[in-house]
Write a protein that holds these residues in place. Structure first.
Motif, PDB file in Angstrom:
ATOM      1  N   LYS A  92       0.870  -1.315  -0.104  1.00 43.27           N
ATOM      2  CA  LYS A  92       0.037  -0.083  -0.085  1.00 43.27           C
ATOM      3  C   LYS A  92       0.826   1.207  -0.016  1.00 43.27           C
ATOM      4  O   LYS A  92       1.899   1.246   0.952  1.00 43.27           O
ATOM      5  CB  LYS A  92      -0.815   0.103   1.190  1.00 43.27           C
ATOM      6  CG  LYS A  92      -2.000  -1.131   1.300  1.00 43.27           C
ATOM      7  CD  LYS A  92      -3.006  -0.770   0.386  1.00 43.27           C
ATOM      8  CE  LYS A  92      -4.393  -1.684   0.596  1.00 43.27           C
ATOM      9  NZ  LYS A  92      -5.346  -1.488  -0.167  1.00 43.27           N
ATOM     10  N   VAL A  93       0.903   2.305  -0.914  1.00 44.52           N
ATOM     11  CA  VAL A  93       1.639   3.245  -1.092  1.00 44.52           C
ATOM     12  C   VAL A  93       0.786   4.570  -1.110  1.00 44.52           C
ATOM     13  O   VAL A  93      -0.505   4.782  -1.435  1.00 44.52           O
ATOM     14  CB  VAL A  93       2.339   3.224  -2.429  1.00 44.52           C
ATOM     15  CG1 VAL A  93       3.345   2.233  -2.285  1.00 44.52           C
ATOM     16  CG2 VAL A  93       1.552   3.205  -3.647  1.00 44.52           C
ATOM     17  N   ALA A  94       1.285   5.800  -0.381  1.00 43.74           N
ATOM     18  CA  ALA A  94       0.756   6.877  -0.454  1.00 43.74           C
ATOM     19  C   ALA A  94       1.035   7.756  -1.626  1.00 43.74           C
ATOM     20  O   ALA A  94       2.262   8.372  -1.558  1.00 43.74           O
ATOM     21  CB  ALA A  94       0.892   7.587   1.056  1.00 43.74           C
ATOM     22  N   ALA A  95       0.548   7.346  -2.786  1.00 45.86           N
ATOM     23  CA  ALA A  95       1.144   8.178  -4.080  1.00 45.86           C
ATOM     24  C   ALA A  95       0.081   8.250  -4.973  1.00 45.86           C
ATOM     25  O   ALA A  95      -1.100   7.469  -4.917  1.00 45.86           O
ATOM     26  CB  ALA A  95       2.110   6.871  -4.760  1.00 45.86           C
ATOM     27  N   GLY A  96       0.159   9.488  -5.565  1.00 46.11           N
ATOM     28  CA  GLY A  96      -0.969   9.897  -6.639  1.00 46.11           C
ATOM     29  C   GLY A  96      -0.465   9.517  -8.102  1.00 46.11           C
ATOM     30  O   GLY A  96      -1.380   9.517  -8.969  1.00 46.11           O
ATOM     31  N   THR A  97       0.632   8.894  -8.251  1.00 45.21           N
ATOM     32  CA  THR A  97       1.159   8.828  -9.689  1.00 45.21           C
ATOM     33  C   THR A  97       1.764   7.612  -9.769  1.00 45.21           C
ATOM     34  O   THR A  97       2.430   7.086  -8.572  1.00 45.21           O
ATOM     35  CB  THR A  97       2.070   9.855 -10.336  1.00 45.21           C
ATOM     36  OG1 THR A  97       3.266   9.908  -9.487  1.00 45.21           O
ATOM     37  CG2 THR A  97       1.299  11.225 -10.228  1.00 45.21           C
ATOM     38  N   VAL A  98       2.118   6.844 -10.720  1.00 47.29           N
ATOM     39  CA  VAL A  98       2.803   5.433 -11.144  1.00 47.29           C
ATOM     40  C   VAL A  98       4.097   5.804 -10.526  1.00 47.29           C
ATOM     41  O   VAL A  98       4.867   4.843  -9.754  1.00 47.29           O
ATOM     42  CB  VAL A  98       2.669   4.925 -12.410  1.00 47.29           C
ATOM     43  CG1 VAL A  98       3.508   3.864 -12.702  1.00 47.29           C
ATOM     44  CG2 VAL A  98       1.323   4.459 -12.754  1.00 47.29           C
ATOM     45  N   LEU A 150       6.099   8.121 -16.433  1.00 44.48           N
ATOM     46  CA  LEU A 150       5.214   7.420 -15.583  1.00 44.48           C
ATOM     47  C   LEU A 150       4.310   8.112 -14.576  1.00 44.48           C
ATOM     48  O   LEU A 150       4.194   8.168 -13.248  1.00 44.48           O
ATOM     49  CB  LEU A 150       6.071   6.608 -14.592  1.00 44.48           C
ATOM     50  CG  LEU A 150       7.080   5.566 -15.227  1.00 44.48           C
ATOM     51  CD1 LEU A 150       7.956   5.116 -14.337  1.00 44.48           C
ATOM     52  CD2 LEU A 150       6.229   4.738 -15.958  1.00 44.48           C
ATOM     53  N   THR A 151       3.619   9.195 -15.318  1.00 43.59           N
ATOM     54  CA  THR A 151       2.942  10.319 -14.450  1.00 43.59           C
ATOM     55  C   THR A 151       1.325  10.047 -14.552  1.00 43.59           C
ATOM     56  O   THR A 151       0.551  10.486 -14.103  1.00 43.59           O
ATOM     57  CB  THR A 151       3.141  11.742 -15.354  1.00 43.59           C
ATOM     58  OG1 THR A 151       2.595  11.535 -16.728  1.00 43.59           O
ATOM     59  CG2 THR A 151       4.480  12.316 -15.062  1.00 43.59           C
ATOM     60  N   ASP A 152       1.027   8.826 -14.837  1.00 40.90           N
ATOM     61  CA  ASP A 152      -0.339   8.291 -15.064  1.00 40.90           C
ATOM     62  C   ASP A 152      -0.789   8.479 -13.640  1.00 40.90           C
ATOM     63  O   ASP A 152      -0.174   8.094 -12.575  1.00 40.90           O
ATOM     64  CB  ASP A 152      -0.549   6.735 -15.549  1.00 40.90           C
ATOM     65  CG  ASP A 152      -0.279   6.848 -16.918  1.00 40.90           C
ATOM     66  OD1 ASP A 152      -1.477   6.672 -17.670  1.00 40.90           O
ATOM     67  OD2 ASP A 152       0.862   6.743 -17.472  1.00 40.90           O
ATOM     68  N   ALA A 153      -2.138   8.868 -13.460  1.00 41.98           N
ATOM     69  CA  ALA A 153      -2.674   9.250 -11.919  1.00 41.98           C
ATOM     70  C   ALA A 153      -3.170   7.917 -11.418  1.00 41.98           C
ATOM     71  O   ALA A 153      -3.657   7.041 -12.120  1.00 41.98           O
ATOM     72  CB  ALA A 153      -3.731  10.128 -12.075  1.00 41.98           C
ATOM     73  N   ALA A 154      -3.106   7.634 -10.184  1.00 39.50           N
ATOM     74  CA  ALA A 154      -3.346   6.202  -9.290  1.00 39.50           C
ATOM     75  C   ALA A 154      -4.360   6.959  -8.228  1.00 39.50           C
ATOM     76  O   ALA A 154      -3.708   7.705  -7.266  1.00 39.50           O
ATOM     77  CB  ALA A 154      -2.156   5.582  -8.895  1.00 39.50           C
ATOM     78  N   GLY A 155      -5.631   6.568  -8.416  1.00 35.48           N
ATOM     79  CA  GLY A 155      -6.624   6.956  -7.609  1.00 35.48           C
ATOM     80  C   GLY A 155      -6.562   6.096  -6.191  1.00 35.48           C
ATOM     81  O   GLY A 155      -5.580   5.480  -5.936  1.00 35.48           O
TER      82      GLY A 155
END
Length: 89
Positions: free
Chosen positions: A20-26, A70-75
């Motif tokens: 589990k990561v606290a991240a907004g992008t790939v 790798l800037t695709d957003a990760a919800g």
């Protein structure tokens, strides 16, 4: 939090449990995974920091569009799935 999962074929070479990561992008998600498992970086990225040709990344079942940065957003509930790309003819 998004979850990043490395496919079993990759884990044969470099073990890495789902994270589990606290991240907004790939890119940010990979950065956190590499902090936890530094050996994964060289297998996934080349020496220029670009995604290697033999690797594909999916977010919620869709292949990412930006292989270079790798800037695709990760919800918030996204699953980022890292696999070995298939090739051949």
């Amino acid at each position: 939090m998004p979850q990043i999962v490395f496919a079993p074929a990759i884990q044969r070479h470099q073990p890495c449990p789902p994270l589990k990561v606290a991240a907004g992008t790939v890119s940010a998600a990979l950065g956190q995974a590499f902090s936890a498992q530094p050996q994964m970086r060289d297998y996934i990225l080349d020496d220029q920091g670009r995604l290697r040709r033999h690797v594909a990344i999916f977010i919620d079942g869709r292949v990412i569009e930006d292989r270079l940065h790798l800037t695709d957003a990760a919800g918030e509930t996204a699953e980022i799935y890292v696999v070995q790309a298939l090739s051949g003819g």
